[in-house]
Design a protein around this motif. Structure first.
Motif, PDB file in Angstrom:
ATOM      1  N   ILE A 258       7.221   4.188   1.919  1.00 16.02           N
ATOM      2  CA  ILE A 258       7.700   3.345   0.821  1.00 16.02           C
ATOM      3  C   ILE A 258       6.532   2.549   0.234  1.00 16.02           C
ATOM      4  N   LEU A 259       5.695   2.019   1.129  1.00 15.44           N
ATOM      5  CA  LEU A 259       4.517   1.260   0.664  1.00 15.44           C
ATOM      6  C   LEU A 259       3.668   2.118  -0.264  1.00 15.44           C
TER       7      LEU A 259
ATOM      8  N   LEU B 216       8.854   2.354  10.910  1.00 15.12           N
ATOM      9  CA  LEU B 216       7.505   2.040  10.426  1.00 15.12           C
ATOM     10  C   LEU B 216       6.951   3.179   9.571  1.00 15.12           C
TER      11      LEU B 216
ATOM     12  N   ASP C  19      -0.672  -9.357   3.032  1.00 15.00           N
ATOM     13  CA  ASP C  19      -1.702  -8.488   2.467  1.00 15.00           C
ATOM     14  C   ASP C  19      -1.733  -8.636   0.954  1.00 15.00           C
ATOM     15  N   ARG C  20      -0.540  -8.698   0.379  1.00 15.03           N
ATOM     16  CA  ARG C  20      -0.466  -8.825  -1.072  1.00 15.03           C
ATOM     17  C   ARG C  20      -0.953 -10.200  -1.517  1.00 15.03           C
TER      18      ARG C  20
ATOM     19  N   ASP D 251       8.482   2.914   6.278  1.00 10.69           N
ATOM     20  CA  ASP D 251       7.850   1.791   5.591  1.00 10.69           C
ATOM     21  C   ASP D 251       6.518   2.213   4.979  1.00 10.69           C
TER      22      ASP D 251
ATOM     23  N   TYR E 114      -4.567 -11.354  16.297  1.00  9.20           N
ATOM     24  CA  TYR E 114      -4.906 -10.274  15.362  1.00  9.20           C
ATOM     25  C   TYR E 114      -4.863 -10.767  13.915  1.00  9.20           C
TER      26      TYR E 114
ATOM     27  N   MET F 178      -0.449 -11.117  18.561  1.00 10.87           N
ATOM     28  CA  MET F 178      -0.264 -11.003  17.125  1.00 10.87           C
ATOM     29  C   MET F 178      -0.904 -12.170  16.394  1.00 10.87           C
TER      30      MET F 178
ATOM     31  N   ARG G 221      -4.973   1.648  -1.485  1.00 12.52           N
ATOM     32  CA  ARG G 221      -4.501   0.281  -1.329  1.00 12.52           C
ATOM     33  C   ARG G 221      -3.429   0.161  -0.250  1.00 12.52           C
TER      34      ARG G 221
ATOM     35  N   ALA H 247      -4.743   0.116   3.674  1.00 12.67           N
ATOM     36  CA  ALA H 247      -5.175  -1.128   4.332  1.00 12.67           C
ATOM     37  C   ALA H 247      -3.969  -1.865   4.905  1.00 12.67           C
ATOM     38  N   THR H 248      -2.919  -1.940   4.097  1.00 13.87           N
ATOM     39  CA  THR H 248      -1.714  -2.634   4.559  1.00 13.87           C
ATOM     40  C   THR H 248      -1.080  -1.917   5.743  1.00 13.87           C
TER      41      THR H 248
ATOM     42  N   VAL I 232      -2.482   0.004   7.947  1.00 16.34           N
ATOM     43  CA  VAL I 232      -3.295  -0.183   9.150  1.00 16.34           C
ATOM     44  C   VAL I 232      -3.038  -1.555   9.745  1.00 16.34           C
ATOM     45  N   ASP I 233      -3.041  -2.581   8.893  1.00 17.76           N
ATOM     46  CA  ASP I 233      -2.779  -3.929   9.394  1.00 17.76           C
ATOM     47  C   ASP I 233      -1.430  -4.012  10.084  1.00 17.76           C
ATOM     48  N   ALA I 234      -0.424  -3.475   9.408  1.00 15.28           N
ATOM     49  CA  ALA I 234       0.931  -3.586   9.934  1.00 15.28           C
ATOM     50  C   ALA I 234       1.082  -2.807  11.237  1.00 15.28           C
TER      51      ALA I 234
ATOM     52  N   ARG J  81       9.686  -2.963  -1.905  1.00 11.52           N
ATOM     53  CA  ARG J  81       9.394  -2.320  -0.616  1.00 11.52           C
ATOM     54  C   ARG J  81      10.108  -3.078   0.508  1.00 11.52           C
TER      55      ARG J  81
ATOM     56  N   LEU K 148      -1.384  -1.731  13.342  1.00 20.59           N
ATOM     57  CA  LEU K 148      -2.256  -2.163  14.439  1.00 20.59           C
ATOM     58  C   LEU K 148      -1.665  -3.353  15.182  1.00 20.59           C
ATOM     59  N   THR K 149      -1.045  -4.295  14.457  1.00 22.39           N
ATOM     60  CA  THR K 149      -0.435  -5.429  15.166  1.00 22.39           C
ATOM     61  C   THR K 149       0.627  -4.915  16.130  1.00 22.39           C
TER      62      THR K 149
ATOM     63  N   VAL L  23       3.048  -8.969   7.471  1.00 24.98           N
ATOM     64  CA  VAL L  23       1.716  -8.457   7.159  1.00 24.98           C
ATOM     65  C   VAL L  23       1.686  -7.865   5.752  1.00 24.98           C
TER      66      VAL L  23
ATOM     67  N   ILE M  87       6.880  -8.748  12.107  1.00 24.03           N
ATOM     68  CA  ILE M  87       5.448  -8.950  11.861  1.00 24.03           C
ATOM     69  C   ILE M  87       4.960  -7.934  10.833  1.00 24.03           C
ATOM     70  N   ASN M  88       5.527  -6.751  10.880  1.00 23.85           N
ATOM     71  CA  ASN M  88       5.193  -5.712   9.918  1.00 23.85           C
ATOM     72  C   ASN M  88       5.494  -6.211   8.499  1.00 23.85           C
TER      73      ASN M  88
ATOM     74  N   GLU N 146       5.495   2.843  -3.607  1.00 22.72           N
ATOM     75  CA  GLU N 146       5.566   1.661  -4.461  1.00 22.72           C
ATOM     76  C   GLU N 146       4.199   1.374  -5.086  1.00 22.72           C
ATOM     77  N   ARG N 147       3.170   1.573  -4.284  1.00 21.73           N
ATOM     78  CA  ARG N 147       1.819   1.337  -4.789  1.00 21.73           C
ATOM     79  C   ARG N 147       1.468   2.301  -5.918  1.00 21.73           C
TER      80      ARG N 147
ATOM     81  N   THR O 160      12.663  -0.964   2.619  1.00 27.76           N
ATOM     82  CA  THR O 160      12.462  -0.688   4.036  1.00 27.76           C
ATOM     83  C   THR O 160      13.632  -1.212   4.864  1.00 27.76           C
TER      84      THR O 160
ATOM     85  N   ARG P 286      -7.818 -11.017  11.202  1.00 27.50           N
ATOM     86  CA  ARG P 286      -7.813 -10.175  10.012  1.00 27.50           C
ATOM     87  C   ARG P 286      -7.626 -10.987   8.728  1.00 27.50           C
TER      88      ARG P 286
END
Lengths: 318, 516
Positions: free
Chosen positions: B423-424, B417, A215-216, B420, A156, A153, B449, B452-453, B455-457, A243, B459-460, A211, A207-208, B427-428, A247, A160
C-alpha cells in the motif's frame, strides 16, 4: 480509472486541533485500564497464575452439577466449569493447589482418574498443569520481553529520527498497551502467553504506523522549511491517511474470518488484534503526533512555532 | 526500470525454489514417503499445540545429588583419617556438608591435608574449636551437577524410547531442568510414571529380630512395603548386598501364571549375590525400589548363577514397566514434573483446520481489497503476497522451525506488514503521478521513497522479534520466528518482485499515464 478510495484526495483535516482532547481521553482510558487491571483484576490464565486447566470431551451433554459432585471429594478448591463450543465440550479451571510443584501433578492425575471412572469414554482434549515457580517465571519473562522490546524500539527510533520521535512513539505504545490490558479485563479474556504475543503484535503494528507518519513528517520537515510544525504534522497525517486507513482496513478484513471461524484460541487473539488495530491507528494520529508537536515545537522548528490560538495557524494549509 | 540480468535470474530461481521447497506441505505424510528421495521432502514441523502431544518440564533435584555424594563419602573419610592416625569424634553428615571434631592436640593442617589429598574434590575448613567442616569444591559441584543432568537426560531418553513414542524431544533447559516433548502422546500418565520414578534398586537383608513398629536398630531402617496389609513395613539393613547398578538385563516374564521380572547380574553382582545368599540361607532379603520394599522372599538355597526374579503385586503392565526402569538404569536424582501441557490430537487437527481456513479467508479478503483499491497494481501486490506466504512456508520447512498457534498469528502479522508495504508503494507512486511525473519516473521514485519507510517500519519490528527470540519461551519464540521470516520475505516480494512485475508490465504496455 477509478478505484475505491477510502479517503478522498485532497483531504485536509486539522487533526492537531484535537490534540488536547486526544491526549486527555487517551490518558483517562489508560488510567482506567490500569485501575481495572488491579480491580476487578485481569483474568490470568494457567500460564501466569499456575494451576490446572482441563478441556474434556464427554460422550453426552455435560451436567455441571454432576461433574462437581464427582470432583468435590478431591477437595481441590474452586473449580470453574465452562461450556466451550458445544455441550459435550467442557473446560475445567482448577486453582493452583497449595503445597509444592508436585501438588499440581497429584491433582491433575486425580481429576483424570475420577472423570474417567465416572464418565467412561471421556477424552481429554487439553491438559495443562503449571506449578508456582514456572508460572512466576513465565510472567516475569513475558514482562521483561515487553519491557525490552519497548526499549529496543525507543532506541531504534531515537537513532533513526530524533529523540522527540522516540519519546512520542514509546509514550504512545505504553498508552496502547495499557488500554489493551484494559480490554482484556473488560471482556474477561484470559491473559496468557498468547496474550503476550498479541500485545507484542499490536506493538509491532502500532510502531509500524507511527514510523510511517514520522517518516513523512521528517521528509516534510526537509521539504517545507518554513511551514509551522503544527501545519506540517497535519499535512503529513493527511498525506499518509489513505495508507493508514487502507492498511487498517486490510488488517481488519484479514482478522474477521479468524474471529468467526478461527476456533476458541484464535478467536480471542483476533478480537484483541482488532481492538489493537483500532487503537494503534487512532493513537498515531491523536497521541503520537501531538506528543511530537509538544516536544518538537521549539526544537524541530526553531522560531516558527505557531502561537497558541493564533488564527493564521488554523487556516487550512494549501 | 532496468533490471540487471542476474537479478531477473535471482528472482526466478528464488521463486521456483521456494515453490519446490514449500510444495511437500501440501501432500500427506504418507504420500511424501513414496516420493523419490532427490526431491526436497521436508514439511513444516508443527508445534505440540497444533499436532497434539505432551510437553513436560522436569526439575532435577540437584541438591539431592550433592547430599548423596556426601553420604557416600562418610565412610571413606573415616578410613582416610584413621590411616593417618588422626583422632576425631562426632563424624556426621548434614545435607551437603560433613562435620567432625578433631581431638585436642591434633594438628589441624595435617588433618586438612589428609582429607584433601585423599579426595581433591573436598574443601576442608577447621574452626578455632577444632570442628572440621567438609564441603565439595564449587568446581566439583558444577561438574557433579552437569554429570547428573546429562545422565538424567540419557536415562529419560532410554525410558521414553522403550515406550515406542515417535520422535520424542528431550533436552536440557536452564541449569536444572529437562524439557520432554512427546508428539502424538494423548494420555501421558504412563510416561509420567516412568519418568517420575527414580528406580534405585537394591537387595538388602531383612532384620527379623526387630519389629517394624519400634525404633530401628543401628545400621538398619524401616521401609514401607508395596505389599499392603500383609506386611506394611520391614526393618531392613542399610548395608546394600547388591545394587541395581550391577544389573545387566531385566525382562518381564511369568512364574506360576503371575507376572514377574527376571533379571541378570554382571559378574561382580553375581559373585556378591552368591556370597550373600550362601551365608544367609533361610533368611529373608528385601528387594527395595526407591525406598519401598517390593518383595521380601526367603533365601531357600544359594543363588549362584547371577540370575533371579522379582515377584510382587505385578500386573503385566507394571512388570513390563519395572523391567524398562531397571534396564534403563536409575536416575541420579529425583525428578519433579513442574509443568505439563497435553493437547489431544483431535484438538490439534481441528485447530490447524480452523486456523488454516481462517487465514485463507483473510487472505482472500485482503486480495480483494488490494485489487479493488489499486487495480492492476493491486493484482501485482496480490501475487507478491502469495509468494510471500510460499517463501515463508519454504523457509520454515528448510529451517525446520516449529510452527505453533501463535506462530500462525505471527504469519498474519507479517502478511499485514507485507500488505502495508504494498500500500505504501502504491500510494507513493500515486502521489508522484499526481505531481505530474511521467509513468516511469513515478514508479521509480515511488519505490525509492517508500523503501526508506518500509525499512524503518520493518527493522523496528524485526529488532523486537530478535529480542523476543532470545528471551522467549515456547510459543513466543515460535511467534518471533514466523514473524521474522515473514518480514524478511515480504521485503523481497514487496520491493523486488513487485517492481519486476511492474517493469514487465510497463515494457509491454508503455502507458503514458499510470492506472492508479
Amino acid at each position: 480509472m477509478y478505484y475505491v478510495r477510502l479517503v478522498p484526495d485532497g483531504t485536509r483535516i486539522q487533526f492537531m486541533r484535537g490534540r488536547i482532547a486526544g491526549l486527555v481521553v487517551s490518558a483517562i482510558l489508560s488510567v482506567l485500564s490500569v485501575i481495572l487491571y488491579f480491580a476487578p483484576g485481569v483474568n490470568l490464565g494457567v500460564d501466569f497464575r499456575g494451576g490446572i486447566a482441563v478441556e474434556a470431551k464427554f460422550t453426552q451433554p455435560a451436567d455441571f452439577g454432576a461433574i462437581r459432585g464427582v470432583l468435590d471429594p478431591l477437595n481441590l478448591g474452586h473449580i470453574g466449569l465452562q461450556e466451550i463450543g458445544s455441550p459435550v465440550d467442557v473446560s475445567l479451571a482448577i486453582e493452583r493447589q497449595p503445597g509444592d510443584e508436585e501438588a499440581q501433578q497429584r491433582a491433575v492425575n486425580a481429576v483424570r482418574q475420577k472423570l474417567t471412572e465416572a464418565y467412561p469414554g471421556v477424552t481429554f482434549q487439553r491438559v495443562e498443569a503449571v506449578g508456582a515457580a514456572v508460572s512466576g517465571e513465565l510472567f516475569t519473562n513475558g514482562m521483561i520481553a515487553l519491557g525490552l522490546s519497548l526499549f529496543a524500539m525507543l532506541a531504534y527510533i531515537w537513532f533513526r529520527f530524533e529523540w522527540q520521535f522516540g519519546i512520542g512513539a514509546v509514550v504512545t505504545l505504553v498508552l496502547d498497551v495499557t488500554k489493551t490490558v484494559g480490554f482484556y479485563v473488560l471482556f474477561n479474556l484470559e491473559f496468557n502467553l498468547s496474550s503476550i504475543a498479541a500485545i507484542l503484535a499490536i506493538m509491532g503494528y502500532s510502531i509500524n504506523d507511527k514510523v510511517v507518519v514520522y517518516d513523512r513528517v521528517r521528509e516534510n520537515l526537509r521539504k517545507y522549511k518554513a511551514m509551522p510544525l503544527r501545519e506540517l504534522i497535519d499535512l503529513s497525517i493527511n498525506e499518509t491517511l489513505n495508507r493508514t486507513i487502507g492498511t487498517s482496513m486490510a488488517s481488519f478484513l484479514s482478522a474477521m474470518p479468524l474471529i468467526i471461524f478461527g476456533g476458541e484460541a484464535l478467536r480471542e487473539f483476533s478480537l484483541v488484534m482488532l481492538f489493537g488495530i483500532f487503537i494503534a491507528t487512532s493513537s498515531s494520529i491523536f497521541i503520537a503526533a501531538p506528543i511530537l508537536l509538544f516536544l518538537g515545537e521549539n526544537r524541530l522548528r526553531r522560531g516558527t512555532a505557531p502561537v497558541e490560538g493564533d488564527k493564521t495557524a488554523e487556516t487550512p494549509a494549501g | 526500470m532496468y533490471f540487471a540480468r542476474w537479478k531477473v535470474w535471482a528472482i526466478w530461481i528464488l521463486s521456483i525454489l521456494s515453490i519446490l521447497i514449500a510444495a511437500p506441505n501440501l501432500v500427506s505424510e504418507a504420500t511424501l514417503k513414496t516420493l523419490p528421495s532427490f526431491l526436497p521432502a521436508r514439511q513444516v514441523s508443527l508445534g505440540l499445540d497444533l499436532q497434539g502431544g505432551s510437553h513436560l518440564l522436569l526439575q532435577v533435584d540437584l541438591a539431592a545429588v550433592e547430599r548423596d555424594r556426601m553420604a557416600n563419602m562418610v565412610d571413606a573419610i573415616r578410613g582416610d583419617l584413621r590411616k593417618e592416625n588422626i583422632a576425631f569424634s562426632g563424624l556426621a553428615q548434614d545435607g551437603a556438608q560433613i562435620t567432625l571434631k578433631l581431638n585436642d592436640g591434633t594438628d589441624p593442617d595435617k588433618a586438612r591435608r589428609a582429607i584433601e589429598n585423599a579426595d581433591p574434590d573436598l574443601n576442608a575448613v577447621v574452626g578455632a574449636d577444632g570442628v572440621m567442616t567438609l564441603t565439595l569444591k564449587p568446581a566439583a559441584i558444577i561438574a557433579k551437577r552437569n554429570a547428573a543432568l546429562q545422565q538424567s537426560i540419557e536415562i529419560i531418553r532410554r525410558r521414553v524410547d522403550e515406550t515406542g513414542t515417535k520422535e520424542p524431544r528431550i533436552q536440557q533447559q536452564g541449569t536444572d531442568r529437562i524439557l520432554v516433548q512427546l508428539p502424538g502422546v494423548r494420555e501421558p500418565d504412563r510416561i509420567k510414571a516412568l519418568i517420575g520414578t527414580t528406580a534405585k534398586l537394591s537387595f538388602r537383608m531383612v532384620n527379623t529380630d526387630a519389629s517394624p513398629t519400634g525404633r530401628p536398630p543401628v545400621g538398619s531402617e524401616i521401609l514401607p512395603s508395596e505389599r499392603g496389609e500383609q506386611a506394611p513395613a520391614y526393618v531392613v539393613n542399610k548395608r546394600v548386598m547388591v545394587s541395581g547398578e550391577n544389573l545387566v538385563d531385566a525382562q518381564p516374564s511369568f512364574q506360576e501364571g503371575q507376572p514377574v521380572v527376571s533379571f541378570r547380574f554382571d559378574s561382580v553382582g553375581a559373585r556378591r549375590f552368591a556370597d550373600a545368599t550362601t551365608e544367609n540361607v533361610g533368611k529373608p532379603f528385601a528387594i527395595v525400589l526407591d525406598n519401598k520394599v517390593i518383595s521380601a522372599p526367603v533365601i531357600r538355597e544359594p543363588i549362584t548363577g547371577g540370575r533371579g526374579i522379582i515377584s510382587g503385586n505385578f500386573t503385566t503392565q507394571s512388570a513390563s514397566d519395572l523391567s524398562v526402569l531397571l534396564r534403563a538404569g536409575a536416575l541420579p536424582a529425583p525428578l519433579k514434573i513442574i509443568e505439563e501441557r497435553t493437547v489431544g490430537p483431535d484438538l490439534g487437527a481441528d485447530a490447524i483446520k480452523a486456523g488454516l481456513y481462517s487465514v485463507l479467508g483473510g487472505l482472500v479478503m485482503i486480495m480483494a481489497y488490494m485489487i479493488v483499491s489499486y487495480g492492476t497494481f493491486g493484482f501485482f501486490a496480490v501475487v507478491a503476497l502469495i509468494f510471500n506466504l510460499i517463501m515463508t512456508i519454504a523457509a520454515l520447512s528448510l529451517l525446520q522451525a516449529t510452527l505453533t498457534l501463535p506462530g500462525i498469528a505471527g504469519m498474519l502479522i507479517a502478511v499485514g506488514l507485507a500488505v502495508d508495504a504494498n500500500i505504501l508503494i502504491n500510494e507513493r507512486i500515486r502521489e508522484e503521478t499526481k505531481l505530474g511525473r511521467s509513468a516511469i519516473a513515478s514508479i521509480d521514485s515511488g519505490f525509492k521513497r517508500a523503501f526508506a519507510t518500509i525499512v524503518d517500519a520493518n527493522l523496528t519490528t524485526m529488532l523486537k522479534m530478535l529480542i523476543l527470540y532470545g528471551l522467549g519461551s515456547g510459543p513466543i519464540k515460535g511467534f518471533a520466528v514466523t514473524t521474522t521470516l515473514g518480514i524478511l520475505t515480504s521485503m523481497f516480494t514487496a520491493t523486488v518482485m513487485v517492481r519486476y512485475m511492474m517493469g514487465l508490465w510497463f515494457a509491454r504496455n508503455r502507458p503514458s499515464k499510470l492506472p492508479l
